[in-house]
Design an enzyme around this catalytic site. Sequence first.
Site, PDB file in Angstrom:
ATOM      1  N   LYS A 475       0.880  -1.171   0.000  1.00 52.14           N
ATOM      2  CA  LYS A 475       0.000   0.000   0.000  1.00 52.14           C
ATOM      3  C   LYS A 475       0.913   1.215   0.000  1.00 52.14           C
ATOM      4  O   LYS A 475       1.650   1.436   0.954  1.00 52.14           O
ATOM      5  CB  LYS A 475      -0.879  -0.034   1.250  1.00 52.14           C
ATOM      6  CG  LYS A 475      -1.787   1.175   1.428  1.00 52.14           C
ATOM      7  CD  LYS A 475      -2.702   0.927   2.633  1.00 52.14           C
ATOM      8  CE  LYS A 475      -3.499   2.132   3.041  1.00 52.14           C
ATOM      9  NZ  LYS A 475      -4.217   1.917   4.327  1.00 52.14           N
ATOM     10  N   TRP A 476       0.898   1.980  -1.094  1.00 55.60           N
ATOM     11  CA  TRP A 476       1.796   3.144  -1.266  1.00 55.60           C
ATOM     12  C   TRP A 476       0.981   4.388  -0.934  1.00 55.60           C
ATOM     13  O   TRP A 476       0.127   4.812  -1.697  1.00 55.60           O
ATOM     14  CB  TRP A 476       2.293   3.182  -2.709  1.00 55.60           C
ATOM     15  CG  TRP A 476       3.232   4.289  -3.055  1.00 55.60           C
ATOM     16  CD1 TRP A 476       3.008   5.635  -2.947  1.00 55.60           C
ATOM     17  CD2 TRP A 476       4.561   4.158  -3.601  1.00 55.60           C
ATOM     18  NE1 TRP A 476       4.096   6.346  -3.380  1.00 55.60           N
ATOM     19  CE2 TRP A 476       5.059   5.465  -3.794  1.00 55.60           C
ATOM     20  CE3 TRP A 476       5.357   3.080  -3.957  1.00 55.60           C
ATOM     21  CZ2 TRP A 476       6.333   5.716  -4.332  1.00 55.60           C
ATOM     22  CZ3 TRP A 476       6.620   3.331  -4.486  1.00 55.60           C
ATOM     23  CH2 TRP A 476       7.091   4.637  -4.665  1.00 55.60           C
ATOM     24  N   ASP A 477       1.299   4.976   0.205  1.00 55.88           N
ATOM     25  CA  ASP A 477       0.491   6.084   0.727  1.00 55.88           C
ATOM     26  C   ASP A 477       1.187   7.422   0.484  1.00 55.88           C
ATOM     27  O   ASP A 477       2.397   7.483   0.211  1.00 55.88           O
ATOM     28  CB  ASP A 477       0.284   5.855   2.234  1.00 55.88           C
ATOM     29  CG  ASP A 477      -1.006   6.467   2.752  1.00 55.88           C
ATOM     30  OD1 ASP A 477      -1.589   7.325   2.055  1.00 55.88           O
ATOM     31  OD2 ASP A 477      -1.421   6.081   3.858  1.00 55.88           O
ATOM     32  N   ASP A 547     -10.627   7.351   3.378  1.00 59.21           N
ATOM     33  CA  ASP A 547     -10.456   6.938   4.772  1.00 59.21           C
ATOM     34  C   ASP A 547     -11.792   6.786   5.466  1.00 59.21           C
ATOM     35  O   ASP A 547     -11.853   6.276   6.583  1.00 59.21           O
ATOM     36  CB  ASP A 547      -9.592   7.966   5.526  1.00 59.21           C
ATOM     37  CG  ASP A 547      -8.109   7.700   5.324  1.00 59.21           C
ATOM     38  OD1 ASP A 547      -7.760   6.605   4.839  1.00 59.21           O
ATOM     39  OD2 ASP A 547      -7.293   8.588   5.641  1.00 59.21           O
TER      40      ASP A 547
HETATM   41  C1  GLA Z   1      -3.661   7.269   5.504  1.00 60.62           C
HETATM   42  C2  GLA Z   1      -4.364   6.100   4.863  1.00 60.62           C
HETATM   43  C3  GLA Z   1      -4.865   5.171   5.942  1.00 60.62           C
HETATM   44  C4  GLA Z   1      -3.718   4.709   6.802  1.00 60.62           C
HETATM   45  C5  GLA Z   1      -2.984   5.907   7.380  1.00 60.62           C
HETATM   46  C6  GLA Z   1      -1.721   5.502   8.097  1.00 60.62           C
HETATM   47  O1  GLA Z   1      -4.554   8.097   6.169  1.00 60.62           O
HETATM   48  O2  GLA Z   1      -5.402   6.529   4.043  1.00 60.62           O
HETATM   49  O3  GLA Z   1      -5.526   4.070   5.365  1.00 60.62           O
HETATM   50  O4  GLA Z   1      -2.839   3.938   6.026  1.00 60.62           O
HETATM   51  O5  GLA Z   1      -2.640   6.836   6.364  1.00 60.62           O
HETATM   52  O6  GLA Z   1      -1.051   6.577   8.620  1.00 60.62           O
END
Ligand code: GLA
Length: 728
Positions: A475-477, A547
């Site tokens: 998951k690349w955030d 989110d």
């Molecule tokens: C973002 C993502 C969440 C989670 C948080 C972690 O808000 O959208 O799903 O991974 O970061 O800090």
Amino acid sequence: MAVYYDDKNKIFRLDTEKSTYVIGLSPEGYVGHIYYGARLYQEAAGYLLRMDEPPYTPSVNQREKSAFLDFFPMEYPTGGVGDYRESCFNVRNEKGCMGSEIFYVSHEVYKGKRGLEGLPASFGTEDEVETLEILCEDPILKLQVYLSYSAFEKENIITRSVRIVNMGVQTLKLEKVYSACLDMDDEKFRMLTLCGAWARERHIQECEVHYGKQMVSSAKGETSHQEHPFMALVTPGTNQVQGQVYAMNFVYSGNFIAQAERTQFDSVRMVMGIHQEEFSWNLKPSDTFQAPEIVLTYSGEGLGQMTRNYHDFYRNHMIRSPYLHKKRPILINNWEATYFDFDTEKLLSIAREAKACGIEMLVMDDGWFGERNSDDSSLGDWTVNEKKLQGGLRHLVEEVNAIGLDFGIWFEPEMISPNSELYRRHPEWAIQIPGREPTQSRSQLVLDLSRPEVLDYVYESVAVILRSANISYVKWDMNRQLSDMGSTYLDKDSQQELFHRYVLGVYALQERLVTEFPNLLLENCSGGGARFDPGMLYYSPQIWCSDDTDAIERLMIQEGTALVYPLSTMGAHISDCPNHSVGRSTPFETRGHVALAGTFGYELDITKISEQDRRMIPEQVRMYHKYHELIREGDYYRIASYRENHTHDCWAVSSRDKKEVLVTYVHVLGNVIAHSRKIKLQGFRPEARYCLEGTDLVFTGEMLMQGGFLISGLRGDYTSRLYHFIME
Ligand code: GLA
């Protein structure tokens, strides 16, 4: 053949199954827009360019050239010389003056489509797509402008992009390079866009196109939560099944503008491209600048057809991942389960319980590296925190694999915490304006991806971890937007290149990643769904949608997202209640039905939820196994919208051959449906007969679509149903 050139009349024409796009040349070589709309079957004519009407074309009437330029329907309008509508292309010469004019020189037609240097772009075989490339030139600046059009016949899509080459001897400053323009006559158009906020992404917004300019845009360095690089102009009364729709979507993940402008002559100019704010590009002699791609579609059958054009197109011609047509593993993510408070044992306890319920992958989210126990530190320090992961990452992954689950991991590679080893070593790697304290967001700064050694550092940080254990998913955030746009690497004249160079850096990193790890399942994410765009789909087949995991909020977020993007791309999870974002409690079953319209997974502490909820998981897992293919590959129909009616939501997915249709209905408000609710379905063959699974009921497709289906027996707010129809 999808592309034709009529040399006698100087007309180019692109045909798809249901649309035609026509371009013409003025006597001087201005490239003009003649027509875009329903498929034409007879030959196209150039009289719509109005060459015989006053104001005459400049070669006949030089005196009123400005009136001509401000009126002529341009394919690619240039700025500074008298077209006062929005320009697409502004160039400043070495003397500091802005102005350019481009004229047709030659063209090339070829089967297939070439890639765009450094950028994501659609692709297709020689049988699927045909391309027209028109070369124009500014003879004064010695600047070549290539206008590219590719016709994807089956999906009714035309893509456009622009490439600029400096053939002269002076360095030119490109101050604006949009990717497409559509000059049309106003048909009392309404404008449809996708707008929102964090945890409220991509809600559909509609308004009238009035005189002047109306736009949506981002100058945040990413697509953004707030506005989206999509715009549709629709004729009055357009709904899912009727009306004309002209839509544009931008294959880009940074600053953008999408604008409609109604002019004094009741024409409408629709443009899209990289936002000109804080953008300029030095084009030295022999340099090339490639502007990103626009995906255009026309539907004469309302929004539903537009949606299905986009869905088919992105599935067939944008997403490259080997997971595109494969079942995605049902994952459980520990973010809402534990936040930063976890260790090996906690993760393993989740994994064991998850396995017992049929879940297939554990994803370890934020908090596993450096000293990261809150969001205050450690971004950039991608070393495993062995106080939390006793025995190391490899040990954890082996244990998870031994339980029988795959393993996935979270990264936020583009960021740097001021409180990190990396920042202490390399403060100059953060984007910042020298002498000014950079603005923090979530306690973090952004790495300067224009700097080659930063790209290498970032890439290696991720790759070393992936090489160290059996990791199947990333998951690349990206959890903040850009500000303080200064680079200690770029020189004074190139600072305004930083926004675009940043996006090119992200693309370069993800390209390296999918090249070295071709079987990795990559999911992009940005503080929820702030970087959900076709550019990212080129690298990852799925993107975290929001989110906000509340099932009811998700109805609107997923409706807006699915207006353009396939269900298979929408990251959607079942989370715990009361919901962590909005505090609402909804039935576990409804959360499952809503998540089923996306990639489907869980985001909760499975060891702590109620026994009643946990017992439903194996049933939900069976539901996913039964329907995943239909949802991933099928045709999507929007039936009813809670956003519009404030009571209920309904959508359907129909297999390509229409032998199977899955209808999801969510009853949001109004405690009891006293009488059954009649709802007209879509996606069936009218003449065929369908059994409703689990009952003795048989319906004709025609009755279900023209007469309607009766929804009955739902009790209570937020309840939902799945109806599976199978052709007899
Ligand atoms: C973002 C993502 C969440 C989670 C948080 C972690 O808000 O959208 O799903 O991974 O970061 O800090």
